[in-house]
Design a protein around this motif. Structure first.
Motif, PDB file in Angstrom:
ATOM      1  N   SER A  24       0.691  -1.421  -0.202  1.00 57.94           N
ATOM      2  CA  SER A  24      -0.271   0.157  -0.506  1.00 57.94           C
ATOM      3  C   SER A  24       0.956   1.106  -0.097  1.00 57.94           C
ATOM      4  O   SER A  24       2.579   1.128  -0.074  1.00 57.94           O
ATOM      5  N   VAL A  25       0.345   2.539   0.036  1.00 60.09           N
ATOM      6  CA  VAL A  25       1.012   3.154  -0.161  1.00 60.09           C
ATOM      7  C   VAL A  25       1.922   3.824   1.064  1.00 60.09           C
ATOM      8  O   VAL A  25       3.167   3.955   1.186  1.00 60.09           O
ATOM      9  N   PHE A  26       1.589   3.355   2.619  1.00 63.92           N
ATOM     10  CA  PHE A  26       1.713   3.366   3.438  1.00 63.92           C
ATOM     11  C   PHE A  26       2.852   2.125   3.857  1.00 63.92           C
ATOM     12  O   PHE A  26       3.921   2.608   4.208  1.00 63.92           O
ATOM     13  N   SER A  27       2.484   1.383   3.330  1.00 69.39           N
ATOM     14  CA  SER A  27       3.650   0.272   3.092  1.00 69.39           C
ATOM     15  C   SER A  27       4.938   0.633   2.989  1.00 69.39           C
ATOM     16  O   SER A  27       6.279   0.189   3.147  1.00 69.39           O
ATOM     17  N   LEU A  28       4.522   1.327   1.406  1.00 65.56           N
ATOM     18  CA  LEU A  28       6.199   1.616   0.939  1.00 65.56           C
ATOM     19  C   LEU A  28       6.652   2.475   1.729  1.00 65.56           C
ATOM     20  O   LEU A  28       7.580   2.747   1.376  1.00 65.56           O
ATOM     21  N   LEU A  29       5.654   4.002   1.854  1.00 66.98           N
ATOM     22  CA  LEU A  29       6.466   4.646   2.515  1.00 66.98           C
ATOM     23  C   LEU A  29       7.407   4.280   3.839  1.00 66.98           C
ATOM     24  O   LEU A  29       8.090   4.816   4.202  1.00 66.98           O
ATOM     25  N   ASN A  30       6.347   3.537   4.785  1.00 64.20           N
ATOM     26  CA  ASN A  30       7.529   3.023   5.967  1.00 64.20           C
ATOM     27  C   ASN A  30       8.788   2.621   5.319  1.00 64.20           C
ATOM     28  O   ASN A  30       9.538   2.384   5.796  1.00 64.20           O
ATOM     29  N   GLU A  31       8.731   1.075   4.549  1.00 65.33           N
ATOM     30  CA  GLU A  31       9.410   0.776   3.685  1.00 65.33           C
ATOM     31  C   GLU A  31      10.693   1.754   3.252  1.00 65.33           C
ATOM     32  O   GLU A  31      12.056   1.515   3.799  1.00 65.33           O
ATOM     33  N   GLU A  32      10.246   2.934   2.923  1.00 69.20           N
ATOM     34  CA  GLU A  32      11.905   3.387   2.366  1.00 69.20           C
ATOM     35  C   GLU A  32      11.558   4.195   3.196  1.00 69.20           C
ATOM     36  O   GLU A  32      13.363   4.663   3.055  1.00 69.20           O
ATOM     37  N   SER A  33      11.344   4.599   4.019  1.00 68.66           N
ATOM     38  CA  SER A  33      12.025   5.152   5.612  1.00 68.66           C
ATOM     39  C   SER A  33      12.407   4.739   6.079  1.00 68.66           C
ATOM     40  O   SER A  33      13.790   5.461   7.075  1.00 68.66           O
ATOM     41  N   ARG A  34      13.100   3.294   5.723  1.00 69.25           N
ATOM     42  CA  ARG A  34      13.623   2.326   7.298  1.00 69.25           C
ATOM     43  C   ARG A  34      14.452   1.759   6.689  1.00 69.25           C
ATOM     44  O   ARG A  34      15.514   1.817   7.454  1.00 69.25           O
ATOM     45  N   LEU A  35      15.084   2.387   4.770  1.00 70.73           N
ATOM     46  CA  LEU A  35      16.631   2.186   4.453  1.00 70.73           C
ATOM     47  C   LEU A  35      17.351   3.267   4.545  1.00 70.73           C
ATOM     48  O   LEU A  35      16.890   4.359   4.705  1.00 70.73           O
ATOM     49  N   ASN A  36      18.427   2.728   4.903  1.00 73.53           N
ATOM     50  CA  ASN A  36      19.198   4.278   5.347  1.00 73.53           C
ATOM     51  C   ASN A  36      20.137   4.767   4.584  1.00 73.53           C
ATOM     52  O   ASN A  36      21.106   4.719   3.899  1.00 73.53           O
ATOM     53  N   ARG A  37      19.666   5.424   3.869  1.00 72.04           N
ATOM     54  CA  ARG A  37      19.779   6.437   2.514  1.00 72.04           C
ATOM     55  C   ARG A  37      19.064   7.307   2.176  1.00 72.04           C
ATOM     56  O   ARG A  37      18.150   7.331   2.993  1.00 72.04           O
ATOM     57  N   ALA A  38      18.668   8.033   1.255  1.00 75.28           N
ATOM     58  CA  ALA A  38      18.828   9.509   0.846  1.00 75.28           C
ATOM     59  C   ALA A  38      17.064   8.988  -0.094  1.00 75.28           C
ATOM     60  O   ALA A  38      17.911   8.049  -0.738  1.00 75.28           O
ATOM     61  N   SER A  39      16.413   9.594   0.511  1.00 75.47           N
ATOM     62  CA  SER A  39      15.412   9.803  -0.092  1.00 75.47           C
ATOM     63  C   SER A  39      15.602  10.352  -1.792  1.00 75.47           C
ATOM     64  O   SER A  39      15.929  11.630  -1.615  1.00 75.47           O
ATOM     65  N   ASP A  40      14.461   9.327  -2.630  1.00 75.60           N
ATOM     66  CA  ASP A  40      14.575  10.028  -4.147  1.00 75.60           C
ATOM     67  C   ASP A  40      13.780  10.245  -4.301  1.00 75.60           C
ATOM     68  O   ASP A  40      12.165   9.091  -4.477  1.00 75.60           O
ATOM     69  N   ALA A  41      12.437  11.415  -4.541  1.00 76.18           N
ATOM     70  CA  ALA A  41      11.329  11.507  -5.137  1.00 76.18           C
ATOM     71  C   ALA A  41      10.808  11.196  -6.219  1.00 76.18           C
ATOM     72  O   ALA A  41       9.928   9.891  -6.160  1.00 76.18           O
ATOM     73  N   LYS A  42      11.461  10.797  -7.166  1.00 78.92           N
ATOM     74  CA  LYS A  42      11.337  10.096  -8.695  1.00 78.92           C
ATOM     75  C   LYS A  42      11.360   8.478  -8.154  1.00 78.92           C
ATOM     76  O   LYS A  42      10.811   7.804  -9.071  1.00 78.92           O
ATOM     77  N   THR A  43      12.719   7.896  -7.668  1.00 85.33           N
ATOM     78  CA  THR A  43      13.187   6.727  -6.910  1.00 85.33           C
ATOM     79  C   THR A  43      11.155   6.542  -6.434  1.00 85.33           C
ATOM     80  O   THR A  43      10.766   5.353  -6.610  1.00 85.33           O
ATOM     81  N   MET A  44      11.343   6.844  -5.223  1.00 85.01           N
ATOM     82  CA  MET A  44       9.295   6.593  -4.023  1.00 85.01           C
ATOM     83  C   MET A  44       8.060   6.558  -5.228  1.00 85.01           C
ATOM     84  O   MET A  44       7.705   5.555  -5.583  1.00 85.01           O
ATOM     85  N   LYS A  45       8.387   7.166  -6.828  1.00 85.95           N
ATOM     86  CA  LYS A  45       7.668   7.987  -8.221  1.00 85.95           C
ATOM     87  C   LYS A  45       7.094   6.392  -8.811  1.00 85.95           C
ATOM     88  O   LYS A  45       6.102   5.717  -8.573  1.00 85.95           O
ATOM     89  N   VAL A  46       8.101   5.985  -8.998  1.00 89.01           N
ATOM     90  CA  VAL A  46       9.061   4.198  -9.992  1.00 89.01           C
ATOM     91  C   VAL A  46       7.817   3.476  -8.454  1.00 89.01           C
ATOM     92  O   VAL A  46       6.733   2.806  -9.669  1.00 89.01           O
ATOM     93  N   ARG A  47       8.451   3.130  -7.452  1.00 90.39           N
ATOM     94  CA  ARG A  47       8.191   2.068  -6.989  1.00 90.39           C
ATOM     95  C   ARG A  47       6.385   1.936  -6.647  1.00 90.39           C
ATOM     96  O   ARG A  47       5.576   1.041  -6.933  1.00 90.39           O
ATOM     97  N   LEU A  48       6.161   3.352  -6.417  1.00 92.71           N
ATOM     98  CA  LEU A  48       4.215   3.543  -6.394  1.00 92.71           C
ATOM     99  C   LEU A  48       3.760   3.083  -7.575  1.00 92.71           C
ATOM    100  O   LEU A  48       2.819   1.726  -7.721  1.00 92.71           O
TER     101      LEU A  48
END
Length: 238
Positions: free
Chosen positions: A134-158
């Motif tokens: 879901s949107v929240f599960s993907l957000l939480n998963e991305e938040s747990r990764l020890n790396r700088a987040s990228d909006a474009k990468t997050m969009k691709v995952r969604l």
């Protein structure tokens, strides 16, 4: 706790790593929000305990829950997503308990009844909170990764994980990475930039308190002489 240095653990060893200016600012803001959240929760609990009568004197009970209105601004982010998600949950509760159940009862009693059409928002809730993705599960998963987040990468995952849900869409001509959710009250475009960072530091104190209050009211309701009033206006944030 140091706002300027973070501790990295590798096995039994600990390494101190200085934080850059942006990281220090973020850690400072996180600390301030946690302090505010704890103070807010303590204050609500203190007020409730001060004005609440002894349970032994209760005879009737009326629960009043005032919630946020549906929000749709020019720029929407994690705050609006959480608020609108809360409204989706309340809408589902209203539909299930005050429309669907009532109409089924009329049918079972053989009453003549003109059915009220209502919109089932379960597919939107599946998009936001569903399992396994879901949107929240993907957000939480991305938040747990020890790396700088990228909006474009997050969009691709969604797009990859949730494109089969009709309640989410994307404007291919938009310059800013975003996703659009078809809520029961209308479509809202959410900006992805900064959403993961807010999810890492965001202490949703108001939502936690509201959820706990809502559950407490539900659990304490008796079938006789008691009611639940849900207050809120869709579109209040428009």
């Amino acid at each position: 706790m140091s706002l300027r240095v973070r501790t990295l653990k590798a096995g039994k060893q600990s390494v101190l790593k200085p934080c850059c200016r942006a990281e220090c600012s973020m850690r400072r803001d996180c600390l301030a929000k946690v302090i505010y959240a704890q103070l807010f929760e303590w204050l609500v609990t203190f007020i409730n305990n001060s004005i609440c009568a002894d349970k032994s004197t209760w005879c009737n009970f009326i629960g009043v829950l005032d919630v946020y209105g549906f929000e749709c601004f020019q720029i929407n982010n994690l705050e609006q997503l959480c608020i609108n998600y809360a409204n989706e949950k309340l809408q589902q509760h209203f539909v299930a308990h005050y429309l669907r159940a009532q109409q089924e009862e009329y049918v079972s009693e053989g009453l003549e009844w003109s059915f009220v059409k209502y919109q089932d928002n379960q597919s939107c809730l599946d998009l936001l909170e569903g399992s396994p993705v879901s949107v929240f599960s993907l957000l939480n998963e991305e938040s747990r990764l020890n790396r700088a987040s990228d909006a474009k990468t997050m969009k691709v995952r969604l797009e990859k994980e949730l494109s089969n849900n009709a309640n989410i869409s994307w404007d291919k001509f938009s310059k800013q990475p975003h996703f659009t959710v078809a809520h029961y009250a209308g479509q809202v475009a959410y900006q992805i930039q900064g959403m993961v960072e807010k999810n890492k530091e965001f202490k949703p104190h108001i939502f936690i308190v509201a959820e706990e209050a809502y559950r407490n009211v539900q659990n304490q309701l008796e079938p006789v002489n008691q009611s639940l009033l849900v207050s809120g206006e869709s579109g209040a944030g428009k």
